[in-house]
Every structure is written in structure tokens, then in C-alpha cells.
Design a protein around this motif. Sequence first.
Motif, PDB file in Angstrom:
ATOM      1  N   UNK A 138       0.793  -1.226   0.000  1.00 34.62           N
ATOM      2  CA  UNK A 138       0.000   0.000   0.000  1.00 34.62           C
ATOM      3  C   UNK A 138       0.830   1.284   0.000  1.00 34.62           C
ATOM      4  N   UNK A 139       2.011   1.244  -0.598  1.00 36.57           N
ATOM      5  CA  UNK A 139       2.809   2.460  -0.777  1.00 36.57           C
ATOM      6  C   UNK A 139       2.518   3.004  -2.177  1.00 36.57           C
ATOM      7  N   UNK A 140       1.365   3.668  -2.300  1.00 34.60           N
ATOM      8  CA  UNK A 140       0.865   4.045  -3.616  1.00 34.60           C
ATOM      9  C   UNK A 140       1.647   5.195  -4.247  1.00 34.60           C
ATOM     10  N   UNK A 141       2.045   6.175  -3.447  1.00 30.97           N
ATOM     11  CA  UNK A 141       2.811   7.292  -4.012  1.00 30.97           C
ATOM     12  C   UNK A 141       4.155   6.805  -4.534  1.00 30.97           C
ATOM     13  N   UNK A 159      -3.711   9.617  -2.250  1.00 31.37           N
ATOM     14  CA  UNK A 159      -3.659   8.416  -1.414  1.00 31.37           C
ATOM     15  C   UNK A 159      -4.840   8.365  -0.456  1.00 31.37           C
ATOM     16  N   UNK A 160      -5.171   9.525   0.142  1.00 28.57           N
ATOM     17  CA  UNK A 160      -6.281   9.575   1.101  1.00 28.57           C
ATOM     18  C   UNK A 160      -7.626   9.320   0.439  1.00 28.57           C
ATOM     19  N   UNK A 180      -3.782   3.482   2.566  1.00 29.72           N
ATOM     20  CA  UNK A 180      -2.451   3.482   3.169  1.00 29.72           C
ATOM     21  C   UNK A 180      -2.539   4.026   4.592  1.00 29.72           C
ATOM     22  N   UNK A 181      -1.741   3.462   5.505  1.00 25.87           N
ATOM     23  CA  UNK A 181      -1.722   3.970   6.876  1.00 25.87           C
ATOM     24  C   UNK A 181      -0.575   4.958   7.100  1.00 25.87           C
ATOM     25  N   UNK A 182       0.182   5.269   6.031  1.00 20.90           N
ATOM     26  CA  UNK A 182       1.268   6.260   6.126  1.00 20.90           C
ATOM     27  C   UNK A 182       1.240   7.192   4.913  1.00 20.90           C
ATOM     28  N   UNK A 183       0.103   7.811   4.618  1.00 20.17           N
ATOM     29  CA  UNK A 183      -0.004   8.631   3.394  1.00 20.17           C
ATOM     30  C   UNK A 183       0.941   9.826   3.362  1.00 20.17           C
ATOM     31  N   UNK A 184       1.121  10.498   4.516  1.00 20.58           N
ATOM     32  CA  UNK A 184       1.993  11.673   4.547  1.00 20.58           C
ATOM     33  C   UNK A 184       3.438  11.322   4.284  1.00 20.58           C
TER      34      UNK A 184
END
Length: 210
Positions: free
Chosen positions: A59-62, A118-119, A129-133
Motif C-alpha cells: 500500500x505504498x501508492x505514491x 492516497x487519502x 495506506x496507513x502512512x499517506x503523509x
Amino acid sequence: MNHWLDLFIEQIKETTWLQWLAVALGVTEVLLARVNNILLYPAGILGTAISIFLLMEVHLYAESILYGYYIVMSVYGWIYWVKKRNEPPVKITYSTKSEWIISLAISIVGWVVFYYMIKNLPAKYFTPSNVPGWDALVSSTAWAGMWLLARRKMENWIFLNISNFFAVPLQFYKKLPLFAMLTIFLFIIAIWGYFEWKKQVEAERLVVGD
């Protein structure tokens, strides 16, 4: 310290063969680039394609989007290499004030865009993702670095290493220890690259001064 070592060993044991292959191709690409071998491009494209699949899984989309950009730039670089390899390279220079502003704008605006994307990814297709920032920060600074790299600007190494610095703990957190080790390797290479480029700039100034 023992806790972190045990955690690293545990993650290594859980590493899949695809991660090993992606990292091996990444190292191969860097080594081929060091000796200016055109095979760096197919190695990089294949390794990057595998990396996109692995990053999407955690889930590391960026970062996945960033790696997609790597593929596009690799294809462009491959074609450009074949067409222009006998011509003199673009000179290395320091960024102007306007280029600094553009680089910071890419980093800041890129972070906002990646974070928003991502959000708001549709839950039907993607797990949030649980780490979007953090994910967005790694990618936006790398985009700025690659823009400067294409223009042969010294500061590309600064932005790329900001990205690498934040990527390492993120990759360990997502249980991608080999990716983290590769990023540490790239961090060191970027430091080396900065000082190598600095020597070239200073040598060019001496020639012009003469």
C-alpha cells in the motif's frame, strides 16, 4: 539494539524471491550506470516493474507512482542514449534562484497532490495506506530531485537524499528490508555523486578562469 537486529533478521527471513530479484536488478543498474553501460536501462526497467508490484502490495501508492515515473524516464533515457551518446554532455551547474523555487514547489505541491490522491483512493480498488503523509514525502522530494538531475543541477543529490533518508524507515516499517538496504546504498552513492559533481564544477571553473 538487539531488538532491531532480531527484527531485521526476521524480516530478511520473510523476504520473497521477488524482493531479492528487484533489489539485485537495482544494484545491477547502479553498477552499470557507474561504468556507463547501456544495459543499465533494461535492468532498471525490469527491476522497477517488479518493485511497483511489491510496493502496491504493501500500500505504498505514491512510491508506486514514483516508480512508474522511473520506468518512463528509463525508456526515455535509453532512447536518448542511443541517439545522443556521441554528443558532449550537458554541463553540471548549481541551481538558480528560480530553479530552487521550482524544486521546492514540486516538493510541496507534489506532497499535497500525492497525499490527497492516497487519502482518496477508491476503497473498491485499493486498501487505504496507513502512512499517506510519509509516502507522499518520499515521492515528492524524489520528483524534485529527478527534475534537477535531468537538468544536471548539483542540488539534485540533496533532494534525492532527502527522499532516501525518509524512505529507509518507511521501507523497514513495511517489512521491505532489502529495499531499505538498497536505499541506504543509494544514499551513500548520492553523497559520493554530489562530491564527484562538485569536483567537475570546480574544474570547469578553473578552465574558464584560465
